[in-house]
Scaffold this motif. Sequence first.
Motif, PDB file in Angstrom:
ATOM      1  N   VAL A 141     -47.388  16.545  34.436  1.00  0.00           N
ATOM      2  CA  VAL A 141     -47.286  16.312  35.872  1.00  0.00           C
ATOM      3  C   VAL A 141     -45.813  16.322  36.279  1.00  0.00           C
ATOM      4  CG1 VAL A 141     -47.718  14.668  37.730  1.00  0.00           C
ATOM      5  CG2 VAL A 141     -49.445  15.019  35.958  1.00  0.00           C
ATOM      6  N   GLY A 142     -45.505  17.090  37.301  1.00  0.00           N
ATOM      7  CA  GLY A 142     -44.134  17.199  37.775  1.00  0.00           C
ATOM      8  C   GLY A 142     -43.331  18.316  37.127  1.00  0.00           C
ATOM      9  N   GLN A 143     -43.880  18.946  36.092  1.00  0.00           N
ATOM     10  CA  GLN A 143     -43.166  20.039  35.436  1.00  0.00           C
ATOM     11  C   GLN A 143     -42.933  21.172  36.428  1.00  0.00           C
ATOM     12  OE1 GLN A 143     -44.920  21.394  31.776  1.00  0.00           O
ATOM     13  NE2 GLN A 143     -43.585  23.168  31.627  1.00  0.00           N
ATOM     14  N   ARG A 144     -41.744  21.760  36.362  1.00  0.00           N
ATOM     15  CA  ARG A 144     -41.395  22.859  37.260  1.00  0.00           C
ATOM     16  C   ARG A 144     -41.023  24.096  36.466  1.00  0.00           C
ATOM     17  NH1 ARG A 144     -39.126  21.152  42.790  1.00  0.00           N
ATOM     18  NH2 ARG A 144     -40.115  19.148  43.065  1.00  0.00           N
ATOM     19  N   VAL A 145     -41.393  25.241  37.018  1.00  0.00           N
ATOM     20  CA  VAL A 145     -41.026  26.533  36.450  1.00  0.00           C
ATOM     21  C   VAL A 145     -40.525  27.391  37.607  1.00  0.00           C
ATOM     22  CG1 VAL A 145     -41.872  28.621  35.311  1.00  0.00           C
ATOM     23  CG2 VAL A 145     -42.759  26.386  34.616  1.00  0.00           C
ATOM     24  N   THR A 146     -39.377  28.019  37.431  1.00  0.00           N
ATOM     25  CA  THR A 146     -38.844  28.910  38.452  1.00  0.00           C
ATOM     26  C   THR A 146     -38.867  30.338  37.923  1.00  0.00           C
ATOM     27  OG1 THR A 146     -37.423  27.172  39.338  1.00  0.00           O
ATOM     28  CG2 THR A 146     -36.828  29.443  39.887  1.00  0.00           C
ATOM     29  N   VAL A 147     -39.344  31.256  38.758  1.00  0.00           N
ATOM     30  CA  VAL A 147     -39.392  32.673  38.416  1.00  0.00           C
ATOM     31  C   VAL A 147     -38.524  33.415  39.427  1.00  0.00           C
ATOM     32  CG1 VAL A 147     -40.875  34.705  38.169  1.00  0.00           C
ATOM     33  CG2 VAL A 147     -41.728  32.452  37.473  1.00  0.00           C
ATOM     34  N   LYS A 148     -37.609  34.257  38.934  1.00  0.00           N
ATOM     35  CA  LYS A 148     -36.717  35.027  39.803  1.00  0.00           C
ATOM     36  C   LYS A 148     -36.720  36.487  39.387  1.00  0.00           C
ATOM     37  CE  LYS A 148     -31.954  35.623  41.362  1.00  0.00           C
ATOM     38  NZ  LYS A 148     -32.380  36.211  42.601  1.00  0.00           N
ATOM     39  N   ASP A 149     -36.715  37.356  40.377  1.00  0.00           N
ATOM     40  CA  ASP A 149     -36.579  38.793  40.153  1.00  0.00           C
ATOM     41  C   ASP A 149     -35.105  39.106  39.952  1.00  0.00           C
ATOM     42  OD1 ASP A 149     -36.650  41.561  40.178  1.00  0.00           O
ATOM     43  OD2 ASP A 149     -36.875  41.688  42.353  1.00  0.00           O
ATOM     44  N   ALA A 170     -36.674  38.157  44.806  1.00  0.00           N
ATOM     45  CA  ALA A 170     -37.474  36.978  45.162  1.00  0.00           C
ATOM     46  C   ALA A 170     -37.325  35.907  44.085  1.00  0.00           C
ATOM     47  CB  ALA A 170     -38.943  37.361  45.309  1.00  0.00           C
ATOM     48  N   VAL A 171     -37.442  34.659  44.533  1.00  0.00           N
ATOM     49  CA  VAL A 171     -37.415  33.529  43.610  1.00  0.00           C
ATOM     50  C   VAL A 171     -38.439  32.509  44.098  1.00  0.00           C
ATOM     51  CG1 VAL A 171     -35.533  32.362  44.821  1.00  0.00           C
ATOM     52  CG2 VAL A 171     -35.961  31.845  42.422  1.00  0.00           C
ATOM     53  N   GLN A 172     -39.168  31.896  43.167  1.00  0.00           N
ATOM     54  CA  GLN A 172     -40.159  30.891  43.537  1.00  0.00           C
ATOM     55  C   GLN A 172     -40.205  29.838  42.445  1.00  0.00           C
ATOM     56  OE1 GLN A 172     -42.343  30.751  46.480  1.00  0.00           O
ATOM     57  NE2 GLN A 172     -42.206  28.692  45.643  1.00  0.00           N
ATOM     58  N   THR A 173     -40.227  28.578  42.867  1.00  0.00           N
ATOM     59  CA  THR A 173     -40.405  27.472  41.930  1.00  0.00           C
ATOM     60  C   THR A 173     -41.826  26.969  42.075  1.00  0.00           C
ATOM     61  OG1 THR A 173     -38.073  26.862  42.028  1.00  0.00           O
ATOM     62  CG2 THR A 173     -39.610  25.154  41.279  1.00  0.00           C
ATOM     63  N   TYR A 174     -42.447  26.674  40.937  1.00  0.00           N
ATOM     64  CA  TYR A 174     -43.814  26.146  40.872  1.00  0.00           C
ATOM     65  C   TYR A 174     -43.754  24.765  40.235  1.00  0.00           C
ATOM     66  CZ  TYR A 174     -44.659  31.123  41.440  1.00  0.00           C
ATOM     67  OH  TYR A 174     -44.639  32.415  41.898  1.00  0.00           O
ATOM     68  N   TYR A 217     -46.221  21.468  38.842  1.00  0.00           N
ATOM     69  CA  TYR A 217     -47.581  21.080  38.465  1.00  0.00           C
ATOM     70  C   TYR A 217     -47.878  19.682  38.989  1.00  0.00           C
ATOM     71  CZ  TYR A 217     -51.806  20.576  35.711  1.00  0.00           C
ATOM     72  OH  TYR A 217     -53.107  20.409  35.324  1.00  0.00           O
ATOM     73  N   ASN A 218     -48.989  19.525  39.712  1.00  0.00           N
ATOM     74  CA  ASN A 218     -49.322  18.232  40.328  1.00  0.00           C
ATOM     75  C   ASN A 218     -50.397  17.453  39.567  1.00  0.00           C
ATOM     76  OD1 ASN A 218     -51.827  19.323  40.990  1.00  0.00           O
ATOM     77  ND2 ASN A 218     -51.393  19.540  43.155  1.00  0.00           N
ATOM     78  N   GLY A 219     -50.774  17.927  38.402  1.00  0.00           N
ATOM     79  CA  GLY A 219     -51.810  17.262  37.620  1.00  0.00           C
ATOM     80  C   GLY A 219     -53.144  17.976  37.703  1.00  0.00           C
ATOM     81  N   THR A 220     -53.292  18.824  38.712  1.00  0.00           N
ATOM     82  CA  THR A 220     -54.518  19.588  38.907  1.00  0.00           C
ATOM     83  C   THR A 220     -54.233  21.089  38.990  1.00  0.00           C
ATOM     84  OG1 THR A 220     -55.478  17.742  40.139  1.00  0.00           O
ATOM     85  CG2 THR A 220     -56.546  19.883  40.392  1.00  0.00           C
ATOM     86  N   GLU A 221     -53.204  21.432  39.734  1.00  0.00           N
ATOM     87  CA  GLU A 221     -52.831  22.845  39.897  1.00  0.00           C
ATOM     88  C   GLU A 221     -51.330  22.956  40.115  1.00  0.00           C
ATOM     89  OE1 GLU A 221     -54.609  24.655  43.347  1.00  0.00           O
ATOM     90  OE2 GLU A 221     -53.548  23.359  44.729  1.00  0.00           O
ATOM     91  N   TRP A 222     -50.854  24.184  40.143  1.00  0.00           N
ATOM     92  CA  TRP A 222     -49.447  24.465  40.427  1.00  0.00           C
ATOM     93  C   TRP A 222     -49.266  24.616  41.928  1.00  0.00           C
ATOM     94  CZ3 TRP A 222     -45.751  24.482  36.679  1.00  0.00           C
ATOM     95  CH2 TRP A 222     -46.183  24.515  35.354  1.00  0.00           C
ATOM     96  N   ASN A 223     -48.162  24.073  42.445  1.00  0.00           N
ATOM     97  CA  ASN A 223     -47.832  24.215  43.864  1.00  0.00           C
ATOM     98  C   ASN A 223     -46.528  24.999  43.980  1.00  0.00           C
ATOM     99  OD1 ASN A 223     -48.853  20.897  44.074  1.00  0.00           O
ATOM    100  ND2 ASN A 223     -49.978  22.541  45.035  1.00  0.00           N
ATOM    101  N   LYS A 224     -46.452  25.866  44.998  1.00  0.00           N
ATOM    102  CA  LYS A 224     -45.200  26.546  45.308  1.00  0.00           C
ATOM    103  C   LYS A 224     -44.325  25.538  46.043  1.00  0.00           C
ATOM    104  CE  LYS A 224     -47.641  29.678  47.326  1.00  0.00           C
ATOM    105  NZ  LYS A 224     -48.030  30.795  48.198  1.00  0.00           N
ATOM    106  N   VAL A 225     -43.078  25.390  45.581  1.00  0.00           N
ATOM    107  CA  VAL A 225     -42.158  24.438  46.236  1.00  0.00           C
ATOM    108  C   VAL A 225     -40.857  25.133  46.597  1.00  0.00           C
ATOM    109  CG1 VAL A 225     -43.122  22.387  45.195  1.00  0.00           C
ATOM    110  CG2 VAL A 225     -41.318  23.584  44.011  1.00  0.00           C
TER     111      VAL A 225
END
Length: 73
Positions: free
Chosen positions: A19-27, A59-63, A65-73
């Motif tokens: 929970v709370g883990q973040r992953v950022t993906v960038k082109d 593009a760049v997006q951080t995701y 995890y909220n314990g149920t699914e990933w959220n775009k932040v």
Amino acid sequence: SNLSVAGAVAVTLPASPTVGQRVTVKDGKGDAGANNITVTPAAGNVDGAASHVLSSNYAVQTYAYNGTEWNKV
């Protein structure tokens, strides 16, 4: 992940996130407009969808995890 390979790319988010883990993906190559980056969780969704597509150059997006699914932040 800073993606710098040519062509369309598939990225899989971690299978057992905390929970709370973040992953950022960038082109990093700057060609996602022509070669989309499809981000898919190993399990679950991204804001209710099965995947999320980055389709703009550099593009760049951080995701997060909220314990149920990933959220775009």
